[in-house]
Design a protein around this motif. Structure first.
Motif, PDB file in Angstrom:
ATOM      1  N   LEU A  66      38.177  43.536  18.977  1.00  0.00           N
ATOM      2  CA  LEU A  66      38.259  42.627  20.117  1.00  0.00           C
ATOM      3  C   LEU A  66      39.168  43.188  21.209  1.00  0.00           C
ATOM      4  O   LEU A  66      40.262  43.676  20.921  1.00  0.00           O
ATOM      5  CB  LEU A  66      38.788  41.267  19.660  1.00  0.00           C
ATOM      6  CG  LEU A  66      37.920  40.512  18.644  1.00  0.00           C
ATOM      7  CD1 LEU A  66      38.594  39.221  18.231  1.00  0.00           C
ATOM      8  CD2 LEU A  66      36.546  40.227  19.237  1.00  0.00           C
ATOM      9  N   PRO A  67      38.735  43.084  22.456  1.00  0.00           N
ATOM     10  CA  PRO A  67      39.581  43.547  23.568  1.00  0.00           C
ATOM     11  C   PRO A  67      40.719  42.573  23.840  1.00  0.00           C
ATOM     12  O   PRO A  67      40.547  41.355  23.713  1.00  0.00           O
ATOM     13  CB  PRO A  67      38.604  43.592  24.745  1.00  0.00           C
ATOM     14  CG  PRO A  67      37.595  42.526  24.424  1.00  0.00           C
ATOM     15  CD  PRO A  67      37.445  42.553  22.920  1.00  0.00           C
ATOM     16  N   VAL A  68      41.865  43.117  24.209  1.00  0.00           N
ATOM     17  CA  VAL A  68      43.029  42.307  24.600  1.00  0.00           C
ATOM     18  C   VAL A  68      43.478  42.794  25.975  1.00  0.00           C
ATOM     19  O   VAL A  68      43.808  43.965  26.141  1.00  0.00           O
ATOM     20  CB  VAL A  68      44.175  42.439  23.579  1.00  0.00           C
ATOM     21  CG1 VAL A  68      45.389  41.612  24.043  1.00  0.00           C
ATOM     22  CG2 VAL A  68      43.723  42.005  22.189  1.00  0.00           C
ATOM     23  N   LEU A  90      43.041  33.379  41.779  1.00  0.00           N
ATOM     24  CA  LEU A  90      43.841  32.922  40.639  1.00  0.00           C
ATOM     25  C   LEU A  90      43.000  32.770  39.382  1.00  0.00           C
ATOM     26  O   LEU A  90      43.542  32.708  38.283  1.00  0.00           O
ATOM     27  CB  LEU A  90      44.533  31.603  40.985  1.00  0.00           C
ATOM     28  CG  LEU A  90      45.481  31.654  42.197  1.00  0.00           C
ATOM     29  CD1 LEU A  90      46.167  30.304  42.387  1.00  0.00           C
ATOM     30  CD2 LEU A  90      46.525  32.768  42.030  1.00  0.00           C
ATOM     31  N   MET A  91      41.678  32.701  39.548  1.00  0.00           N
ATOM     32  CA  MET A  91      40.790  32.686  38.388  1.00  0.00           C
ATOM     33  C   MET A  91      39.772  33.814  38.550  1.00  0.00           C
ATOM     34  O   MET A  91      39.112  33.922  39.577  1.00  0.00           O
ATOM     35  CB  MET A  91      40.055  31.339  38.279  1.00  0.00           C
ATOM     36  CG  MET A  91      39.354  31.116  36.916  1.00  0.00           C
ATOM     37  SD  MET A  91      37.825  32.061  36.638  1.00  0.00           S
ATOM     38  CE  MET A  91      36.716  31.212  37.775  1.00  0.00           C
ATOM     39  N   SER A  92      39.669  34.656  37.561  1.00  0.00           N
ATOM     40  CA  SER A  92      38.659  35.700  37.542  1.00  0.00           C
ATOM     41  C   SER A  92      38.088  35.775  36.129  1.00  0.00           C
ATOM     42  O   SER A  92      38.607  35.144  35.207  1.00  0.00           O
ATOM     43  CB  SER A  92      39.248  37.047  37.970  1.00  0.00           C
ATOM     44  OG  SER A  92      40.285  37.446  37.095  1.00  0.00           O
ATOM     45  N   ALA A  93      37.028  36.540  35.969  1.00  0.00           N
ATOM     46  CA  ALA A  93      36.385  36.602  34.647  1.00  0.00           C
ATOM     47  C   ALA A  93      35.740  37.968  34.464  1.00  0.00           C
ATOM     48  O   ALA A  93      35.397  38.657  35.434  1.00  0.00           O
ATOM     49  CB  ALA A  93      35.341  35.497  34.511  1.00  0.00           C
ATOM     50  N   ASP A 305      33.970  37.810  24.394  1.00  0.00           N
ATOM     51  CA  ASP A 305      35.233  38.090  23.711  1.00  0.00           C
ATOM     52  C   ASP A 305      36.452  37.887  24.608  1.00  0.00           C
ATOM     53  O   ASP A 305      37.582  38.030  24.146  1.00  0.00           O
ATOM     54  CB  ASP A 305      35.243  39.535  23.185  1.00  0.00           C
ATOM     55  CG  ASP A 305      34.223  39.750  22.080  1.00  0.00           C
ATOM     56  OD1 ASP A 305      33.904  38.775  21.377  1.00  0.00           O
ATOM     57  OD2 ASP A 305      33.752  40.895  21.933  1.00  0.00           O
ATOM     58  N   LEU A 306      36.222  37.570  25.883  1.00  0.00           N
ATOM     59  CA  LEU A 306      37.337  37.429  26.820  1.00  0.00           C
ATOM     60  C   LEU A 306      37.233  36.101  27.561  1.00  0.00           C
ATOM     61  O   LEU A 306      36.227  35.817  28.214  1.00  0.00           O
ATOM     62  CB  LEU A 306      37.324  38.578  27.832  1.00  0.00           C
ATOM     63  CG  LEU A 306      37.711  39.950  27.293  1.00  0.00           C
ATOM     64  CD1 LEU A 306      37.224  41.049  28.236  1.00  0.00           C
ATOM     65  CD2 LEU A 306      39.223  40.045  27.101  1.00  0.00           C
ATOM     66  N   LEU A 307      38.274  35.305  27.465  1.00  0.00           N
ATOM     67  CA  LEU A 307      38.324  34.055  28.213  1.00  0.00           C
ATOM     68  C   LEU A 307      38.511  34.360  29.700  1.00  0.00           C
ATOM     69  O   LEU A 307      38.992  35.434  30.063  1.00  0.00           O
ATOM     70  CB  LEU A 307      39.492  33.199  27.724  1.00  0.00           C
ATOM     71  CG  LEU A 307      39.377  32.631  26.308  1.00  0.00           C
ATOM     72  CD1 LEU A 307      40.702  32.003  25.889  1.00  0.00           C
ATOM     73  CD2 LEU A 307      38.248  31.604  26.230  1.00  0.00           C
ATOM     74  N   PRO A 308      38.131  33.415  30.573  1.00  0.00           N
ATOM     75  CA  PRO A 308      38.441  33.605  31.998  1.00  0.00           C
ATOM     76  C   PRO A 308      39.937  33.861  32.184  1.00  0.00           C
ATOM     77  O   PRO A 308      40.778  33.304  31.471  1.00  0.00           O
ATOM     78  CB  PRO A 308      38.014  32.277  32.630  1.00  0.00           C
ATOM     79  CG  PRO A 308      36.942  31.764  31.714  1.00  0.00           C
ATOM     80  CD  PRO A 308      37.377  32.174  30.330  1.00  0.00           C
TER      81      PRO A 308
END
Length: 503
Positions: A66-68, A90-93, A305-308
């Motif tokens: 999993l990426p961190v 302020l929010m990206s994904a 695997d990655l949250l916003p």
């Protein structure tokens, strides 16, 4: 701010066999983020390591890894966006860009298509004629780099080095605002300069840490203005993308070659295919690599695997408060505070290390004299020796001593060059050199006057010539300087010679 006139786009006009054409250029600059670890792993980003030695399991696409997210990479992207006067989101994904290639072991690249970390910004590009252009930035997004395919080790095999796999990149996407090859090069160099000031990318194009995909199209005169009025990209012609360019010289050549290729097709009644092309500098041509894919061809979807990524405004504000002085502001300050010319200020602020060195030399207060010695003497000698400012044999504090000795009239400019040479080659202290080598300038008017009288008395014929032609008085000045070993104060010698000859 700099006193520049902001110019409208100045397109390069290319005369075809039938019509005139104008260039339209947009750039996607890939800048390696200056961090010690990769975007989604703790593996090192150190360049030059043994192949496949800086690879974590997630970089190699191992199942279940999993990426961190690396916070330092995010901070560097925000810092770059602030330096380009851009909107920080302020929010990206993160999204998956799906394609298979041997140096992309997971079968996809993690990037940001729909919600980038940085929005619209701008770059001020000086054109060298006293005008400047604002090139709009569309977005900056974070993405992971691919590995490297190696084809020259064995004629029958190819190898893959995954050391670069997962290294963080900032993709800086411009609007199609660039109108000539020269402007494209100036834009890239300005981006590089800003990022080096910020410390977010080292800008090393030779090692691939800064490279660009160059989008080129041609249109008829007036069509670009129609695009600006309507936003309709069809006015700009069909673009082709030249991939992975890491030299401003080759970028300029590639733009010229590609534009003329497209013009020849259009004037022959054909149509330009949207595609990805490569540039062969030896043959001076671009070559088709593949048809240009659209976003849907990569089957982008949000990375599961990655949250916003959500960041706080207070965190962004802290980064903004800690930003260094950027090139344009520093150049304007050098002009205002030190009385430098636009050219000298540009040279001194071209690199952050050069600017810092100059400021240390100029602490004595005479900025113009300091600039003259840094640019003409030091930079000239470093270039001759193929050295960088960070490797200068003469520290800024010692060059500042030489400048102070000249200003105090302890030594003349001519003697100062001898002092500089000794300090540069032997590492000695300038004040010690002047003292032990007997290089102090002779300022005793009586001693200089005696030397002048002696030269005049010994050369009556030359005196008559000088009285008939005052320009020949320089001969006496030279003789006096020679007789005093170059130590006499030149201004005093000139004044005495003029007075004694009655000129």
């Amino acid at each position: 701010m700099l006193d520049l006139e902001y110019a409208t786009p100045a397109p390069k006009v290319i005369a075809g066999a039938k019509h005139d054409w104008e260039l339209v250029i947009g750039l996607e600059v890939h800048a390696q983020v200056a961090t010690r670890a990769k975007l989604f792993s703790g593996a090192s980003t150190l360049f030059g390591a043994e192949p496949n030695s800086n690879v974590a399991f997630v970089d190699a696409g191992m199942p279940g890894m999993l990426p961190v997210i690396n916070e330092a990479c995010v901070a560097q992207a925000v810092r770059t966006g602030l330096g380009l006067k851009a909107q920080i989101n302020l929010m990206s994904a993160f999204d998956r860009k799906n394609y298979f290639y041997p140096d992309q072991p997971a079968g996809y690249q993690i990037s940001q298509l729909y919600h980038p970390i940085v929005g619209e910004g701008e770059v001020l590009v000086e054109l060298g004629d006293g005008t400047a252009r604002r090139v709009r930035i569309e977005r900056i997004h974070l993405e992971q780099d691919a590995g490297k395919s190696i084809h020259d080790m064995d004629p029958e095999m190819s190898f893959v080095d995954l050391n670069r796999s997962g290294v963080a990149l900032m993709e800086i996407v411009s609007r199609p605002d660039i109108r000539s090859p020269e402007e494209a090069a100036a834009y890239i160099l300005k981006l590089r300069q800003i990022m080096r000031y910020l410390g977010t990318c080292d800008g090393d194009m030779q090692n691939g840490n800064l490279r660009a995909d160059v989008n080129v199209s041609v249109c008829r005169p007036g069509d670009y203005d129609r695009f600006m009025d309507t936003g309709d990209f069809s006015h700009l012609g069909t673009r082709c993308e030249i991939k992975n360019m890491n030299s401003t010289r080759f970028i300029q050549q590639a733009i010229e070659v590609e534009a003329r290729r497209q013009i020849a097709i259009l004037e022959d009644g054909g149509t330009v295919d949207q595609e990805t092309r490569g540039f062969d500098p030896e043959r001076g041509e671009t070559r088709s690599q593949r048809s240009k894919e659209e976003a849907h061809d990569y089957r982008y979807f949000p990375d599961p695997d990655l949250l916003p990524l959500e960041i706080e405004q207070a965190w962004v504000d802290d980064i903004a408060a800690a930003l260094p002085e950027l090139p344009d502001a520093k150049k304007a300050r050098f002009i205002a505070d030190f009385g430098l010319s636009d050219y000298d200020a540009s040279v001194l602020t071209a690199d952050v290390a050069n600017a810092a060195y100059f400021e240390d030399v100029a602490k004595g207060g005479d900025g113009k004299l300091a600039a003259n010695w840094v640019i003409n003497e030091l930079f000239g000698r470093l270039k001759k020796d193929d050295r960088e400012i960070t490797d200068s044999p003469i520290p800024a504090a010692r060059l500042a001593q030489i400048v102070a000795l000249i200003k105090a009239e302890t030594i003349s400019g001519k003697i100062a060059k001898d002092v500089f040479e000794i300090a540069y080659t032997q590492g000695r202290d300038p004040e010690e050199i002047v003292e032990t080598e007997g290089m102090k300038q002779v300022t005793d008017t009586g001693a200089i006057e005696a030397a002048v009288d002696e030269i005049i008395a010994a050369n009556p014929a030359q005196v008559e010539k000088a009285k008939a032609n005052p320009k020949l008085a320089g001969w006496f000045v030279g003789q006096v300087m020679k007789s005093t070993g170059g130590k006499a104060n030149p201004a005093t010698v000139n004044a005495l010679v003029t007075a004694k000859l009655g000129l």
